[in-house]
Design a protein around this motif. Structure first.
Motif, mmCIF file in Angstrom:
data_model
loop_
_atom_site.group_PDB
_atom_site.id
_atom_site.type_symbol
_atom_site.label_atom_id
_atom_site.label_comp_id
_atom_site.label_asym_id
_atom_site.label_seq_id
_atom_site.Cartn_x
_atom_site.Cartn_y
_atom_site.Cartn_z
ATOM 1 N N ARG A 1 -3.739 3.570 -7.462
ATOM 2 C CA ARG A 1 -3.898 2.609 -6.360
ATOM 3 C C ARG A 1 -3.588 3.224 -4.991
ATOM 4 O O ARG A 1 -3.803 2.598 -3.962
ATOM 5 N N ALA A 2 -3.110 4.451 -4.963
ATOM 6 C CA ALA A 2 -2.694 5.085 -3.707
ATOM 7 C C ALA A 2 -3.876 5.499 -2.848
ATOM 8 O O ALA A 2 -4.948 5.833 -3.348
ATOM 9 N N GLU A 3 -3.630 5.516 -1.543
ATOM 10 C CA GLU A 3 -4.546 6.149 -0.615
ATOM 11 C C GLU A 3 -4.169 7.628 -0.617
ATOM 12 O O GLU A 3 -3.040 7.989 -0.259
ATOM 13 N N PRO B 1 0.842 -1.205 0.000
ATOM 14 C CA PRO B 1 0.000 0.000 0.000
ATOM 15 C C PRO B 1 0.872 1.247 0.000
ATOM 16 O O PRO B 1 1.957 1.255 0.593
ATOM 17 N N GLN C 1 9.126 -0.765 3.788
ATOM 18 C CA GLN C 1 8.401 -1.410 2.694
ATOM 19 C C GLN C 1 9.347 -1.771 1.554
ATOM 20 O O GLN C 1 10.392 -1.137 1.364
ATOM 21 N N GLN D 1 0.756 5.838 0.015
ATOM 22 C CA GLN D 1 -0.024 7.027 0.343
ATOM 23 C C GLN D 1 0.543 8.210 -0.425
ATOM 24 O O GLN D 1 1.756 8.337 -0.566
#
Length: 131
Positions: A40-42, A5, A105, A7
């Motif tokens: 696909r990012a928050e 994930p 990550q 951001q």
């Protein structure tokens, strides 16, 4: 491909999407990679982004697991790129791969030749970001 994930700051996401679209003809691989990451990012407000997330202007230390090479770079816009001083453009494959990741990550990411490498984030320093 399963990616971690990420951001992004809302205003950066919009600016980076426009930048990626503007280079679609000249840099199709990087444009597509960056647009996929943005999609696909928050997306969050700047004040809600943790201090260990790679944003524009961040200095980030990472390692390529395939080569073992450690690098420390500052992620910048194309006009501010200066490889000799460690400033890499968001419009490079590695630059597009770093945005939005957090310390600790890893991501499987293609190089300029299309070969996948694991990039692992060791340290993020947002103090180099200028408003």
């Amino acid at each position: 491909m399963n990616r971690p994930p990420i951001q992004l700051i809302d205003s950066e996401a919009d600016m980076l999407a426009n930048l990626a679209i503007s280079v679609e003809q000249r840099l199709p691989q990087v444009s597509e990679l960056l647009l996929d990451e943005i999609a696909r990012a928050e997306v969050r407000r700047a004040g809600d982004i943790p201090r260990d997330v790679v944003i524009m202007g961040t200095t980030v230390e990472f390692v390529s697991d395939s080569t073992g090479q450690h690098r420390t770079v500052q992620l910048v816009l194309p006009q501010d790129e200066d490889i000799s001083n460690g400033r890499i453009s968001i419009l490079t494959p590695v630059g597009a791969g770093l945005i939005g990741l957090r310390e600790g990550q890893s991501i499987m990411w293609p190089d300029r030749g299309g070969r996948e490498h694991r990039i692992s984030i060791l340290r993020v320093d947002q103090t180099t970001v200028t408003a």
